[in-house]
Scaffold this motif. Structure first.
Motif, PDB file in Angstrom:
ATOM      1  N   ILE A  88      22.280  91.566 -39.131  1.00 47.35           N
ATOM      2  CA  ILE A  88      21.369  92.838 -39.319  1.00 47.35           C
ATOM      3  C   ILE A  88      22.410  93.725 -39.114  1.00 47.35           C
ATOM      4  CG2 ILE A  88      20.129  94.348 -38.795  1.00 47.35           C
ATOM      5  CD1 ILE A  88      17.923  91.861 -39.439  1.00 47.35           C
ATOM      6  N   GLN A  89      22.798  94.025 -37.438  1.00 52.09           N
ATOM      7  CA  GLN A  89      24.039  95.208 -37.066  1.00 52.09           C
ATOM      8  C   GLN A  89      24.907  94.963 -38.163  1.00 52.09           C
ATOM      9  OE1 GLN A  89      24.433  97.713 -34.788  1.00 52.09           O
ATOM     10  NE2 GLN A  89      21.876  97.112 -33.264  1.00 52.09           N
ATOM     11  N   ARG A  90      25.844  93.336 -38.720  1.00 51.80           N
ATOM     12  CA  ARG A  90      26.960  94.085 -38.899  1.00 51.80           C
ATOM     13  C   ARG A  90      26.640  94.497 -40.893  1.00 51.80           C
ATOM     14  NH1 ARG A  90      27.616  89.387 -37.111  1.00 51.80           N
ATOM     15  NH2 ARG A  90      27.209  87.684 -38.578  1.00 51.80           N
ATOM     16  N   ALA A  91      25.376  93.830 -41.305  1.00 48.62           N
ATOM     17  CA  ALA A  91      24.683  94.916 -42.395  1.00 48.62           C
ATOM     18  C   ALA A  91      24.560  96.732 -42.758  1.00 48.62           C
ATOM     19  CB  ALA A  91      24.237  94.192 -42.746  1.00 48.62           C
ATOM     20  N   ILE A  92      23.858  96.932 -41.694  1.00 49.01           N
ATOM     21  CA  ILE A  92      23.775  98.620 -41.392  1.00 49.01           C
ATOM     22  C   ILE A  92      25.300  99.286 -41.085  1.00 49.01           C
ATOM     23  CG2 ILE A  92      23.348 100.094 -39.594  1.00 49.01           C
ATOM     24  CD1 ILE A  92      21.094  98.293 -38.802  1.00 49.01           C
ATOM     25  N   VAL A  93      26.659  98.319 -40.467  1.00 50.76           N
ATOM     26  CA  VAL A  93      27.432  98.629 -40.712  1.00 50.76           C
ATOM     27  C   VAL A  93      28.208  99.328 -41.411  1.00 50.76           C
ATOM     28  CG1 VAL A  93      30.154  98.629 -39.118  1.00 50.76           C
ATOM     29  CG2 VAL A  93      27.913  98.177 -37.589  1.00 50.76           C
ATOM     30  N   LEU A  94      27.934  97.985 -42.138  1.00 53.06           N
ATOM     31  CA  LEU A  94      28.777  97.847 -43.744  1.00 53.06           C
ATOM     32  C   LEU A  94      28.507  98.281 -44.728  1.00 53.06           C
ATOM     33  CD1 LEU A  94      29.947  94.076 -43.114  1.00 53.06           C
ATOM     34  CD2 LEU A  94      31.351  96.512 -43.015  1.00 53.06           C
ATOM     35  N   LYS A  95      27.110  99.107 -44.350  1.00 52.84           N
ATOM     36  CA  LYS A  95      26.200 100.146 -45.384  1.00 52.84           C
ATOM     37  C   LYS A  95      25.735  99.235 -46.389  1.00 52.84           C
ATOM     38  CE  LYS A  95      29.265 104.445 -44.124  1.00 52.84           C
ATOM     39  NZ  LYS A  95      27.755 104.476 -43.295  1.00 52.84           N
ATOM     40  N   ILE A  96      25.440  97.942 -46.370  1.00 57.55           N
ATOM     41  CA  ILE A  96      24.643  97.527 -46.879  1.00 57.55           C
ATOM     42  C   ILE A  96      22.603  97.615 -47.140  1.00 57.55           C
ATOM     43  CG2 ILE A  96      24.046  95.002 -47.705  1.00 57.55           C
ATOM     44  CD1 ILE A  96      27.267  94.175 -46.776  1.00 57.55           C
TER      45      ILE A  96
ATOM     46  N   GLU B  20      11.810  94.649 -33.035  1.00 53.83           N
ATOM     47  CA  GLU B  20      11.134  94.116 -33.896  1.00 53.83           C
ATOM     48  C   GLU B  20      12.045  93.006 -34.134  1.00 53.83           C
ATOM     49  OE1 GLU B  20       8.591  96.347 -36.334  1.00 53.83           O
ATOM     50  OE2 GLU B  20       8.027  97.517 -35.365  1.00 53.83           O
ATOM     51  N   LEU B  21      13.235  93.567 -34.117  1.00 54.66           N
ATOM     52  CA  LEU B  21      13.881  91.732 -34.785  1.00 54.66           C
ATOM     53  C   LEU B  21      14.467  90.742 -34.374  1.00 54.66           C
ATOM     54  CD1 LEU B  21      17.786  93.982 -35.522  1.00 54.66           C
ATOM     55  CD2 LEU B  21      16.136  92.964 -36.716  1.00 54.66           C
ATOM     56  N   THR B  22      13.787  89.113 -35.448  1.00 58.15           N
ATOM     57  CA  THR B  22      14.541  88.301 -34.510  1.00 58.15           C
ATOM     58  C   THR B  22      15.748  88.486 -33.469  1.00 58.15           C
ATOM     59  OG1 THR B  22      12.755  87.695 -36.345  1.00 58.15           O
ATOM     60  CG2 THR B  22      13.847  85.546 -34.988  1.00 58.15           C
ATOM     61  N   VAL B  23      15.755  87.470 -33.017  1.00 57.45           N
ATOM     62  CA  VAL B  23      17.065  87.369 -31.413  1.00 57.45           C
ATOM     63  C   VAL B  23      18.150  87.044 -32.680  1.00 57.45           C
ATOM     64  CG1 VAL B  23      17.844  86.465 -30.052  1.00 57.45           C
ATOM     65  CG2 VAL B  23      16.111  87.712 -29.688  1.00 57.45           C
ATOM     66  N   GLU B  24      18.179  85.624 -33.544  1.00 58.84           N
ATOM     67  CA  GLU B  24      18.987  84.861 -34.407  1.00 58.84           C
ATOM     68  C   GLU B  24      19.366  85.820 -35.758  1.00 58.84           C
ATOM     69  OE1 GLU B  24      15.484  82.434 -35.039  1.00 58.84           O
ATOM     70  OE2 GLU B  24      15.820  83.917 -33.600  1.00 58.84           O
ATOM     71  N   TYR B  25      18.765  87.162 -35.862  1.00 59.01           N
ATOM     72  CA  TYR B  25      19.120  87.100 -37.263  1.00 59.01           C
ATOM     73  C   TYR B  25      19.856  88.874 -36.471  1.00 59.01           C
ATOM     74  CZ  TYR B  25      15.441  85.130 -39.706  1.00 59.01           C
ATOM     75  OH  TYR B  25      15.203  84.038 -40.225  1.00 59.01           O
ATOM     76  N   GLN B  26      20.434  89.035 -35.032  1.00 59.55           N
ATOM     77  CA  GLN B  26      20.498  91.155 -35.416  1.00 59.55           C
ATOM     78  C   GLN B  26      22.080  91.036 -35.090  1.00 59.55           C
ATOM     79  OE1 GLN B  26      19.484  90.801 -30.537  1.00 59.55           O
ATOM     80  NE2 GLN B  26      17.681  92.097 -30.515  1.00 59.55           N
TER      81      GLN B  26
ATOM     82  N   GLU C  81      14.045  90.928 -42.354  1.00 58.12           N
ATOM     83  CA  GLU C  81      15.378  90.556 -42.091  1.00 58.12           C
ATOM     84  C   GLU C  81      15.310  89.174 -42.285  1.00 58.12           C
ATOM     85  OE1 GLU C  81      14.081  90.409 -38.100  1.00 58.12           O
ATOM     86  OE2 GLU C  81      12.535  88.782 -38.500  1.00 58.12           O
ATOM     87  N   GLU C  82      14.851  88.776 -42.897  1.00 57.16           N
ATOM     88  CA  GLU C  82      15.479  87.557 -43.131  1.00 57.16           C
ATOM     89  C   GLU C  82      16.022  87.092 -44.123  1.00 57.16           C
ATOM     90  OE1 GLU C  82      11.758  84.191 -42.410  1.00 57.16           O
ATOM     91  OE2 GLU C  82      10.512  85.445 -43.713  1.00 57.16           O
ATOM     92  N   PHE C  83      15.933  87.651 -45.722  1.00 53.35           N
ATOM     93  CA  PHE C  83      16.241  88.207 -46.470  1.00 53.35           C
ATOM     94  C   PHE C  83      18.257  88.274 -46.467  1.00 53.35           C
ATOM     95  CE2 PHE C  83      18.162  90.564 -50.230  1.00 53.35           C
ATOM     96  CZ  PHE C  83      18.190  89.494 -51.223  1.00 53.35           C
ATOM     97  N   ILE C  84      18.297  90.141 -45.401  1.00 54.07           N
ATOM     98  CA  ILE C  84      19.425  90.283 -45.048  1.00 54.07           C
ATOM     99  C   ILE C  84      20.255  89.542 -44.402  1.00 54.07           C
ATOM    100  CG2 ILE C  84      20.868  92.393 -43.619  1.00 54.07           C
ATOM    101  CD1 ILE C  84      17.747  94.037 -44.185  1.00 54.07           C
ATOM    102  N   HIS C  85      19.483  88.692 -42.941  1.00 51.04           N
ATOM    103  CA  HIS C  85      20.383  87.469 -42.511  1.00 51.04           C
ATOM    104  C   HIS C  85      21.486  86.610 -43.423  1.00 51.04           C
ATOM    105  CE1 HIS C  85      21.219  84.781 -39.626  1.00 51.04           C
ATOM    106  NE2 HIS C  85      21.070  83.699 -40.674  1.00 51.04           N
ATOM    107  N   GLN C  86      19.616  86.141 -43.760  1.00 47.98           N
ATOM    108  CA  GLN C  86      21.232  85.639 -45.290  1.00 47.98           C
ATOM    109  C   GLN C  86      21.884  86.340 -46.029  1.00 47.98           C
ATOM    110  OE1 GLN C  86      20.513  82.507 -44.747  1.00 47.98           O
ATOM    111  NE2 GLN C  86      18.399  81.786 -43.599  1.00 47.98           N
ATOM    112  N   LEU C  87      21.465  87.164 -46.344  1.00 43.18           N
ATOM    113  CA  LEU C  87      22.741  87.287 -47.914  1.00 43.18           C
ATOM    114  C   LEU C  87      24.044  87.715 -47.268  1.00 43.18           C
ATOM    115  CD1 LEU C  87      23.217  89.062 -50.067  1.00 43.18           C
ATOM    116  CD2 LEU C  87      22.035  91.282 -49.427  1.00 43.18           C
ATOM    117  N   MET C  88      23.486  87.976 -45.980  1.00 43.34           N
ATOM    118  CA  MET C  88      25.311  88.280 -44.643  1.00 43.34           C
ATOM    119  C   MET C  88      26.272  87.176 -44.705  1.00 43.34           C
ATOM    120  SD  MET C  88      25.501  91.820 -44.266  1.00 43.34           S
ATOM    121  CE  MET C  88      27.125  91.800 -43.350  1.00 43.34           C
TER     122      MET C  88
END
Length: 219
Positions: free
Chosen positions: A167-175, A158-164, A127-134
């Motif tokens: 991460i939601q955008r990463a899922i929608v964009l299929k990353i 299980e998600l950290t609140v500030e990453y939600q 989650e940390e990597f996905i957040h910073q990548l986005m």
């Protein structure tokens, strides 16, 4: 959370990615990818010159990455550059002689916010990597803000609140791809295989949707 027993690799063994690198054909396939789901993506990145193994024959897909190594990967993958005009940006309390000192500063100058207590040697989670990548993608490429309907998945609690949001955008964009059980495994440590797959999808998305800032020099 699945336990990871492998130590993080030194910096020389990291993925190195850059849009500016010259492509080359892989001369020796990695011999340790036979049971890795992201095998074809890792090989594709290697053939383009974006990914390198720890030696001629090994990629070590299950080795974990530290926070500093993850930031370096994002900086390289997105071709982020130092911006001398960003002199007012905060700096981290790190030894300027460390290999990651310049990398962290470049990340900060490009809008990636790192906490004051950032631990460069900490094993990074997915989650940390996905957040910073986005964050890096959106800042560098000025990706348009889109309205999305939150995606439900099994371990979203299980998600950290500030990453939600990221991460939601990463899922929608299929990353990011959920597994067969619709789980993200956000708290698992980031492996080289994880990182390669995420970078593959991020670059794939950016190539299909180049942002207006991609070719715009900084003033």
């Amino acid at each position: 959370m699945k336990a990871r027993k492998l130590m993080a690799l030194p910096i020389v063994a990291l993925l190195t990615l850059s849009f500016g690198q010259q492509s080359f054909a892989a001369t020796t396939p990695f011999t340790d990818l036979n049971h890795v789901a992201a095998k074809e993506k890792i090989i594709a990145l290697q053939e383009k010159g974006y990914v390198h193994g720890v030696d001629a024959n090994r990629y070590m897909p299950e080795a974990v990455m530290t926070a500093a190594q993850g930031i370096q990967l994002i900086v390289n993958a997105l071709s982020l550059e130092a911006d001398p005009t960003q002199t007012g940006k905060p700096t981290l309390n790190v030894d300027p002689g460390e290999w990651y000192a310049d990398v962290l500063q470049i990340a900060i100058q490009n809008g990636i916010e790192l906490p004051a207590d950032f631990d460069p040697n900490k094993s990074w989670t997915r989650e940390e990597f996905i957040h910073q990548l986005m964050v890096g993608m959106e800042k560098k490429n000025h990706l348009p803000m889109i309205k999305i309907a939150p995606v439900e998945f099994a371990d979203s609690d299980e998600l950290t609140v500030e990453y939600q949001g990221a991460i939601q955008r990463a899922i929608v964009l299929k990353i990011v791809q959920l597994d067969a059980d619709r789980k993200l495994h956000p708290k698992e440590e980031l492996t080289r295989a994880d990182a390669a797959e995420l970078i593959y999808h991020a670059l794939e998305y950016l190539q299909a949707h180049p942002g207006p800032a991609a070719d715009t020099p900084k003033s």
